[in-house]
Design a protein around this motif. Structure first.
Motif, PDB file in Angstrom:
ATOM      1  N   LEU A   1       4.262  -0.688   8.000  1.00  0.00           N
ATOM      2  CA  LEU A   1       4.200   0.069   6.752  1.00  0.00           C
ATOM      3  C   LEU A   1       4.760   1.464   6.965  1.00  0.00           C
ATOM      4  CD1 LEU A   1       0.568  -0.907   5.642  1.00  0.00           C
ATOM      5  CD2 LEU A   1       2.697  -2.235   5.442  1.00  0.00           C
ATOM      6  N   GLN A   2       5.914   1.709   6.381  1.00  0.00           N
ATOM      7  CA  GLN A   2       6.653   2.949   6.577  1.00  0.00           C
ATOM      8  C   GLN A   2       6.549   3.799   5.322  1.00  0.00           C
ATOM      9  OE1 GLN A   2      10.492   2.082   8.224  1.00  0.00           O
ATOM     10  NE2 GLN A   2      11.384   3.911   7.301  1.00  0.00           N
TER      11      GLN A   2
ATOM     12  N   LYS B   1      -0.337   3.484   1.998  1.00  0.00           N
ATOM     13  CA  LYS B   1      -0.383   2.498   3.077  1.00  0.00           C
ATOM     14  C   LYS B   1      -1.808   2.024   3.366  1.00  0.00           C
ATOM     15  CE  LYS B   1       1.644   5.319   5.941  1.00  0.00           C
ATOM     16  NZ  LYS B   1       1.842   6.523   5.125  1.00  0.00           N
ATOM     17  N   THR B   2      -2.763   2.946   3.376  1.00  0.00           N
ATOM     18  CA  THR B   2      -4.142   2.564   3.688  1.00  0.00           C
ATOM     19  C   THR B   2      -4.773   1.781   2.543  1.00  0.00           C
ATOM     20  OG1 THR B   2      -4.377   4.435   5.202  1.00  0.00           O
ATOM     21  CG2 THR B   2      -6.413   3.426   4.388  1.00  0.00           C
TER      22      THR B   2
ATOM     23  N   THR C   1      -3.527  -1.666   2.854  1.00  0.00           N
ATOM     24  CA  THR C   1      -4.220  -2.346   3.950  1.00  0.00           C
ATOM     25  C   THR C   1      -5.629  -2.747   3.534  1.00  0.00           C
ATOM     26  OG1 THR C   1      -2.885  -1.128   5.548  1.00  0.00           O
ATOM     27  CG2 THR C   1      -4.893  -2.163   6.382  1.00  0.00           C
TER      28      THR C   1
ATOM     29  N   SER D   1      -8.104   4.903   7.225  1.00  0.00           N
ATOM     30  CA  SER D   1      -6.951   5.113   8.094  1.00  0.00           C
ATOM     31  C   SER D   1      -7.422   5.319   9.528  1.00  0.00           C
ATOM     32  CB  SER D   1      -6.156   6.329   7.643  1.00  0.00           C
ATOM     33  OG  SER D   1      -5.099   6.560   8.538  1.00  0.00           O
TER      34      SER D   1
ATOM     35  N   HIS E   1      -5.621  -2.919  12.454  1.00  0.00           N
ATOM     36  CA  HIS E   1      -4.954  -1.872  11.682  1.00  0.00           C
ATOM     37  C   HIS E   1      -4.674  -0.677  12.600  1.00  0.00           C
ATOM     38  CE1 HIS E   1      -5.441   1.073   8.024  1.00  0.00           C
ATOM     39  NE2 HIS E   1      -4.183   0.983   8.414  1.00  0.00           N
TER      40      HIS E   1
ATOM     41  N   ASP F   1      -2.418   2.973  13.558  1.00  0.00           N
ATOM     42  CA  ASP F   1      -1.739   4.137  13.007  1.00  0.00           C
ATOM     43  C   ASP F   1      -1.075   4.868  14.166  1.00  0.00           C
ATOM     44  OD1 ASP F   1      -1.009   6.620  11.921  1.00  0.00           O
ATOM     45  OD2 ASP F   1      -2.667   6.577  10.508  1.00  0.00           O
TER      46      ASP F   1
ATOM     47  N   GLU G   1       0.737   1.488  10.586  1.00  0.00           N
ATOM     48  CA  GLU G   1       1.269   2.602   9.820  1.00  0.00           C
ATOM     49  C   GLU G   1       2.101   3.471  10.758  1.00  0.00           C
ATOM     50  OE1 GLU G   1      -1.516   4.679   7.300  1.00  0.00           O
ATOM     51  OE2 GLU G   1      -2.821   2.909   7.187  1.00  0.00           O
TER      52      GLU G   1
ATOM     53  N   SER H   1       8.441  -0.330   2.807  1.00  0.00           N
ATOM     54  CA  SER H   1       8.500   1.120   2.600  1.00  0.00           C
ATOM     55  C   SER H   1       7.597   1.498   1.434  1.00  0.00           C
ATOM     56  CB  SER H   1       9.928   1.587   2.327  1.00  0.00           C
ATOM     57  OG  SER H   1      10.370   1.142   1.067  1.00  0.00           O
ATOM     58  N   PHE H   2       6.957   2.644   1.556  1.00  0.00           N
ATOM     59  CA  PHE H   2       6.060   3.191   0.539  1.00  0.00           C
ATOM     60  C   PHE H   2       6.582   4.580   0.203  1.00  0.00           C
ATOM     61  CE2 PHE H   2       3.778  -0.077   2.608  1.00  0.00           C
ATOM     62  CZ  PHE H   2       2.773  -0.516   1.766  1.00  0.00           C
TER      63      PHE H   2
ATOM     64  N   VAL I   1       6.848   0.347  -3.671  1.00  0.00           N
ATOM     65  CA  VAL I   1       6.739  -0.424  -2.438  1.00  0.00           C
ATOM     66  C   VAL I   1       7.890  -1.421  -2.417  1.00  0.00           C
ATOM     67  CG1 VAL I   1       5.286  -1.916  -1.029  1.00  0.00           C
ATOM     68  CG2 VAL I   1       4.230  -0.213  -2.526  1.00  0.00           C
TER      69      VAL I   1
END
Length: 160
Positions: free
Chosen positions: A45-46, A53-54, A57, A80, A98, A100, A128, A145-146, A155
């Motif tokens: 997740l960019q 992103k969180t 998720t 996160s 998950h 980061d 992330e 991408s976000f 997204v």
């Protein structure tokens, strides 16, 4: 499994992307994507800070436990892992790992937290800030991408 929702959402992500107007809608998008995930799925997740992103998720996590906790009014607390580096969510149809990479300084630091071992597990890995260490992301990962867009988020599927 809501494969229709998954197929529809992935088609939208590959075309123009999906405009998401609220945290609830981002969670819903994550739930839809979770329906098509399998053991060994890796999502990269960019996007910038606050891009969703969180929340996405959180939807993945909810989608992985959907049907297993119906009637229990269960809510997952997905946060996160910026300071803990990785959170594990067990108890769904697949475990969720998950990550980061935001505060990580080197590939070696990522490897020291057992990155390779998590990739070998029969679960779903969400990371992330994967663009910090793209060489560590396995081939076949799904990159999303976000982006911020006038108060909403867009997204898009970059590649898988």
């Amino acid at each position: 499994m809501k494969t229709d929702s998954y197929s529809e959402r992935m088609a939208q992500l590959t075309e123009a992307g999906v405009r998401v107007d609220s945290p609830e809608a981002m969670i819903s998008l994550g739930r839809d994507v979770a329906a098509g995930l399998h053991a060994g799925s890796v999502l990269a997740l960019q996007g910038g800070l606050g891009a969703g992103k969180t929340h996405f998720t959180k939807g993945i996590a909810e989608g992985l436990v959907e049907g297993l906790v119906e009637g229990l009014n269960c809510s997952l607390e997905v946060t996160s892992p910026t300071f803990t580096l990785v959170h594990e969510y067990q108890g769904g149809r697949l475990p969720l790992y998950h990550f980061d990479f935001y505060r990580m300084d080197s590939e070696d630091e990522v490897l020291r937290i057992a990155w390779d071992e998590y990739l070998d597990e029969d679960g779903v890995v969400v990371v992330e800030w994967p663009d910090k260490f793209p060489g560590l992301i396995p081939a076949g990962a799904t990159w999303l991408s976000f982006d911020h867009d006038d108060g909403a988020r867009i997204v898009k599927l970059l590649h898988s």
